[in-house]
Design a protein around this motif. Structure first.
Motif, PDB file in Angstrom:
ATOM      1  N   ASP A  27      -9.025   2.915   0.234  1.00  0.00           N
ATOM      2  CA  ASP A  27      -9.316   3.260   1.818  1.00  0.00           C
ATOM      3  C   ASP A  27     -10.574   2.615   2.092  1.00  0.00           C
ATOM      4  O   ASP A  27     -10.278   1.956   4.059  1.00  0.00           O
ATOM      5  N   ARG A  28     -11.328   1.865   2.183  1.00  0.00           N
ATOM      6  CA  ARG A  28     -12.571   0.729   2.679  1.00  0.00           C
ATOM      7  C   ARG A  28     -11.331  -0.373   3.155  1.00  0.00           C
ATOM      8  O   ARG A  28     -11.616  -0.725   4.116  1.00  0.00           O
ATOM      9  N   SER A  74     -10.871   5.103  -2.750  1.00  0.00           N
ATOM     10  CA  SER A  74     -12.378   5.171  -1.517  1.00  0.00           C
ATOM     11  C   SER A  74     -12.157   3.629  -1.498  1.00  0.00           C
ATOM     12  O   SER A  74     -12.621   2.800  -0.499  1.00  0.00           O
ATOM     13  N   ASP A  89      -6.993  -5.328  14.452  1.00  0.00           N
ATOM     14  CA  ASP A  89      -7.183  -4.158  15.615  1.00  0.00           C
ATOM     15  C   ASP A  89      -7.952  -5.483  16.700  1.00  0.00           C
ATOM     16  O   ASP A  89      -8.192  -5.905  17.960  1.00  0.00           O
ATOM     17  N   GLU A 106       0.612  -1.139   0.042  1.00  0.00           N
ATOM     18  CA  GLU A 106      -0.155   0.469  -0.047  1.00  0.00           C
ATOM     19  C   GLU A 106       0.876   1.104  -0.122  1.00  0.00           C
ATOM     20  O   GLU A 106       0.248   2.307  -0.356  1.00  0.00           O
ATOM     21  N   GLU A 118      -8.598  -0.346   3.478  1.00  0.00           N
ATOM     22  CA  GLU A 118      -7.529  -0.537   4.144  1.00  0.00           C
ATOM     23  C   GLU A 118      -7.693  -0.632   5.283  1.00  0.00           C
ATOM     24  O   GLU A 118      -7.513  -1.170   7.116  1.00  0.00           O
ATOM     25  N   GLN A 119      -8.807   0.189   6.097  1.00  0.00           N
ATOM     26  CA  GLN A 119     -10.005   0.289   7.078  1.00  0.00           C
ATOM     27  C   GLN A 119     -10.626  -1.319   8.152  1.00  0.00           C
ATOM     28  O   GLN A 119     -10.027  -1.310   8.733  1.00  0.00           O
ATOM     29  N   ARG A 120     -11.075  -1.763   6.511  1.00  0.00           N
ATOM     30  CA  ARG A 120     -11.713  -3.568   7.141  1.00  0.00           C
ATOM     31  C   ARG A 120     -10.672  -3.931   8.214  1.00  0.00           C
ATOM     32  O   ARG A 120     -10.675  -5.104   8.707  1.00  0.00           O
ATOM     33  N   TRP A 121      -9.244  -3.535   7.429  1.00  0.00           N
ATOM     34  CA  TRP A 121      -7.913  -4.964   7.272  1.00  0.00           C
ATOM     35  C   TRP A 121      -7.301  -3.706   8.879  1.00  0.00           C
ATOM     36  O   TRP A 121      -7.111  -4.611   9.312  1.00  0.00           O
ATOM     37  N   GLN A 122      -7.620  -3.115   8.615  1.00  0.00           N
ATOM     38  CA  GLN A 122      -6.790  -2.529  10.454  1.00  0.00           C
ATOM     39  C   GLN A 122      -7.716  -2.715  11.678  1.00  0.00           C
ATOM     40  O   GLN A 122      -7.905  -2.815  12.577  1.00  0.00           O
ATOM     41  N   ARG A 123      -9.276  -3.136  11.248  1.00  0.00           N
ATOM     42  CA  ARG A 123     -10.251  -3.581  12.114  1.00  0.00           C
ATOM     43  C   ARG A 123     -10.452  -5.041  12.328  1.00  0.00           C
ATOM     44  O   ARG A 123     -10.442  -5.132  13.703  1.00  0.00           O
ATOM     45  N   ARG A 124      -9.806  -5.592  11.320  1.00  0.00           N
ATOM     46  CA  ARG A 124      -9.721  -7.097  11.772  1.00  0.00           C
ATOM     47  C   ARG A 124      -8.020  -6.852  12.459  1.00  0.00           C
ATOM     48  O   ARG A 124      -8.338  -8.217  12.998  1.00  0.00           O
TER      49      ARG A 124
END
Length: 130
Positions: A115-116, A112, A126, A5, A118-124
């Motif tokens: 970005d979505r 975008s 975390d 990324e 990446e956000q999902r990956w970060q949530r997983r």
């Protein structure tokens, strides 16, 4: 091997800087590598097709060696498939080569989507870490 990324972001920044600095040069470079590669591939396939015809004819002349005709036919068939697929994949002059995922999408939509993801990956990450 796909780019990370961070590497993708760096590449996008470099592309934007190139377009800002010299848009004429950037549009001249756009897609030329792929176009040259596919054109070369089509030419090689045409030469291979001609070699296949020669093998087919040689096998027909020397009737004792039938396998040469079969090999010639297979070479012709394979080269015809390569030429047709290469010709279809080649971008037209001035056309931007389409990416693997949704060539009709704009860079803004792609970003975008990234970005979505990446956000999902970060949530997983975390959720697994806590």
């Amino acid at each position: 091997m796909p780019l990370s990324e961070h590497e993708q972001r760096m590449l996008e920044q470099m592309e934007r800087a190139l377009y800002a600095e010299d848009p004429k040069f950037a549009t001249a470079l756009e897609g030329s590598g792929l176009r040259t590669y596919t054109r070369r591939r089509v030419y090689q396939a045409v030469v291979g097709f001609l070699v296949g015809i020669a093998l087919l004819m040689a096998g027909m002349v020397v009737q004792e060696i039938i396998w040469v005709s079969v090999v010639g036919f297979l070479v012709m068939l394979g080269c015809a498939v390569l030429a047709v697929t290469g010709w279809r994949k080649a971008p037209k002059p001035g056309e931007q080569p389409s990416g693997a995922a949704g060539g009709a999408r704009s860079p803004r939509q792609r970003r975008s989507m990234m970005d979505r993801i990446e956000q999902r990956w970060q949530r997983r990450r975390d959720e697994q870490g806590h």
